[in-house]
Write a protein that holds these residues in place. Structure first.
Motif, short mmCIF file in Angstrom:
data_model
loop_
_atom_site.label_atom_id
_atom_site.label_comp_id
_atom_site.label_asym_id
_atom_site.label_seq_id
_atom_site.Cartn_x
_atom_site.Cartn_y
_atom_site.Cartn_z
N HIS A 3 15.60 -9.50 115.88
CA HIS A 3 14.95 -8.40 115.65
C HIS A 3 14.29 -7.56 116.87
CE1 HIS A 3 15.87 -8.19 111.23
NE2 HIS A 3 15.29 -9.49 111.08
N GLY A 4 13.63 -8.49 117.69
CA GLY A 4 13.11 -8.10 118.77
C GLY A 4 14.08 -7.62 119.87
N LYS A 5 15.13 -8.40 119.94
CA LYS A 5 16.24 -7.90 120.92
C LYS A 5 16.69 -6.55 120.67
CE LYS A 5 20.24 -9.71 120.29
NZ LYS A 5 21.34 -10.63 120.42
N TYR A 6 17.00 -6.36 119.14
CA TYR A 6 17.63 -5.18 118.91
C TYR A 6 16.35 -3.99 119.30
CZ TYR A 6 21.31 -7.62 116.50
OH TYR A 6 22.19 -8.34 116.14
N ARG A 7 15.21 -4.26 119.02
CA ARG A 7 14.15 -3.23 119.52
C ARG A 7 14.07 -2.76 120.84
NH1 ARG A 7 10.87 -5.86 115.36
NH2 ARG A 7 9.98 -7.05 116.97
N PHE A 8 14.32 -3.77 121.57
CA PHE A 8 14.37 -3.84 122.94
C PHE A 8 15.54 -2.95 123.38
CE2 PHE A 8 15.86 -5.43 127.14
CZ PHE A 8 14.61 -5.31 127.78
N ILE A 9 16.67 -3.16 122.81
CA ILE A 9 18.06 -2.59 123.24
C ILE A 9 17.77 -1.20 122.88
CG2 ILE A 9 20.47 -1.98 122.76
CD1 ILE A 9 20.45 -5.23 122.37
N ALA A 10 17.18 -0.93 121.58
CA ALA A 10 17.04 0.53 121.07
C ALA A 10 16.18 1.28 121.85
CB ALA A 10 16.46 0.37 119.65
N ILE A 14 17.51 5.05 123.30
CA ILE A 14 17.01 6.08 122.63
C ILE A 14 16.77 7.16 123.43
CG2 ILE A 14 14.36 5.54 122.68
CD1 ILE A 14 14.23 6.80 119.88
N VAL A 15 16.34 7.26 124.75
CA VAL A 15 16.21 8.23 125.43
C VAL A 15 17.37 8.67 126.14
CG1 VAL A 15 14.97 9.05 127.51
CG2 VAL A 15 13.76 7.59 126.13
N PRO A 16 18.35 7.72 126.71
CA PRO A 16 19.47 8.60 127.33
C PRO A 16 20.32 9.05 126.38
CG PRO A 16 19.52 6.03 127.41
CD PRO A 16 18.09 6.70 127.14
N LEU A 17 20.40 8.62 124.88
CA LEU A 17 21.10 9.09 124.03
C LEU A 17 20.60 10.43 123.28
CD1 LEU A 17 21.71 6.01 121.54
CD2 LEU A 17 23.40 7.33 122.99
N ALA A 18 19.21 10.53 123.48
CA ALA A 18 18.64 11.70 122.93
C ALA A 18 18.90 12.99 124.26
CB ALA A 18 16.98 11.63 122.88
#
Length: 307
Positions: A3-10, A14-18
């Motif tokens: 879960h920590g890894k996924y939060r780190f990737i997200a 999130i900024v470039p995708l936004a």
């Protein structure tokens, strides 16, 4: 930990995708929305008209003529540009005579040729279009002067004023401006191919023609495929619009013989005040571009070769 890894990737995504959603996806959504309205582009007041713009587009003879010209560009320009670029790049890197220190070498002065071929990329497309507009002048242009110099003074075509010639004259300019970029691109790809492959092929009796189709092209195919897609998008986009807008009579003439879809979008939006209809044509242009890219990626799919 997962879960920590996924939060780190997200957190990184999130900024470039936004930014991508706001500046890339949202304009497409807006264009599709406005294609169902009667927006003039000048007034904030407009209303939904459903599929009226699409019905109008399918009944518009100018649209079909423009689409025909754009499809002609996207079918011919990549073939001509990439074929010339592959030939020049192959000659520069592999096509020279054998030397004492190497079995495989490019033609003499290859570095100079790369600069010469790439030179059109340094110039603005607007400058190139203006220069060729002067060169195509039927009275005192460079091409007419060449015809007179070789004894063909009686042959004085109206290069940009003849409906049968204008489209091809403009296409020649696009070829001239783009070949150099792909020569440099393919040269970089060919430089990474081990020389041992060519030397082994020559020892087996292969000629230059065989080495190109059996070694160079297969190992360079991913670059060629990417160049094909890029050249097709360019043929449907700003480069074609700029050259036609500056060089052609009208622009888009004579008799709509050089009108392409990007120019038609511009004319409908900014000349005729039909922004809603212009976005409809833009949606059609998007669909043509996506279909072309999908076909090229599908037909060009092959097993990846590594070396």
């Amino acid at each position: 930990m997962q879960h920590g890894k996924y939060r780190f990737i997200a957190g990184f995504l999130i900024v470039p995708l936004a930014i991508y959603a706001v500046f890339v996806i949202w304009p497409f959504v807006q264009a599709i929305y406005y294609s169902f309205t009667d927006w003039t582009g000048l007034s904030p007041d407009f209303k939904m008209v459903g599929f009226d713009n699409y019905t109008k587009m399918f009944d518009d003879g100018t649209f079909w003529k423009s689409a025909q010209h754009s499809v002609t560009y996207v079918l011919l320009l990549p073939v001509v540009v990439l074929a010339l670029a592959l030939f020049f790049a192959f000659m520069i890197n592999v096509g020279g005579r054998r030397r004492k220190d190497a079995a495989i070498a490019g033609v003499r002065g290859s570095a100079f040729y790369k600069i010469v071929y790439f030179f059109p990329q340094v110039l603005s497309i607007a400058i190139v279009a203006l220069l060729f507009q002067f060169a195509y002048n039927p009275r005192n242009g460079a091409f007419s002067a060449i015809l007179r110099g070789i004894g063909l003074g009686s042959v004085q075509p109206d290069w940009l004023g003849d409906p049968n010639l204008a489209l091809w004259c403009i296409m020649a300019v696009l070829v001239w401006t783009q070949v150099g970029f792909f020569v440099v691109l393919f040269s970089a790809g060919m430089a990474s191919i081990p020389k041992d492959f060519y030397e082994a092929a020559l020892l087996d009796g292969a000629n230059r023609f065989t080495t190109f189709f059996r070694i160079t092209l297969p190992l360079l195919w991913d670059t060629v495929q990417s160049g094909w897609v890029y050249m097709g998008i360019l043929s449907l986009g700003a480069e074609a619009f700029a050259v036609v807008q500056i060089m052609s009579v009208g622009p888009g003439g004579p008799a709509d013989s050089t009108t392409v879809l990007p120019l038609l979008v511009y004319q409908k939006a900014f000349r005729d005040g039909q922004a809603g209809y212009a976005t409809t044509i833009g949606v059609a242009l998007l669909i043509i571009t996506l279909i072309f890219s999908a076909i090229v990626m599908r037909l060009g799919r092959r097993e990846r070769l590594e070396f």
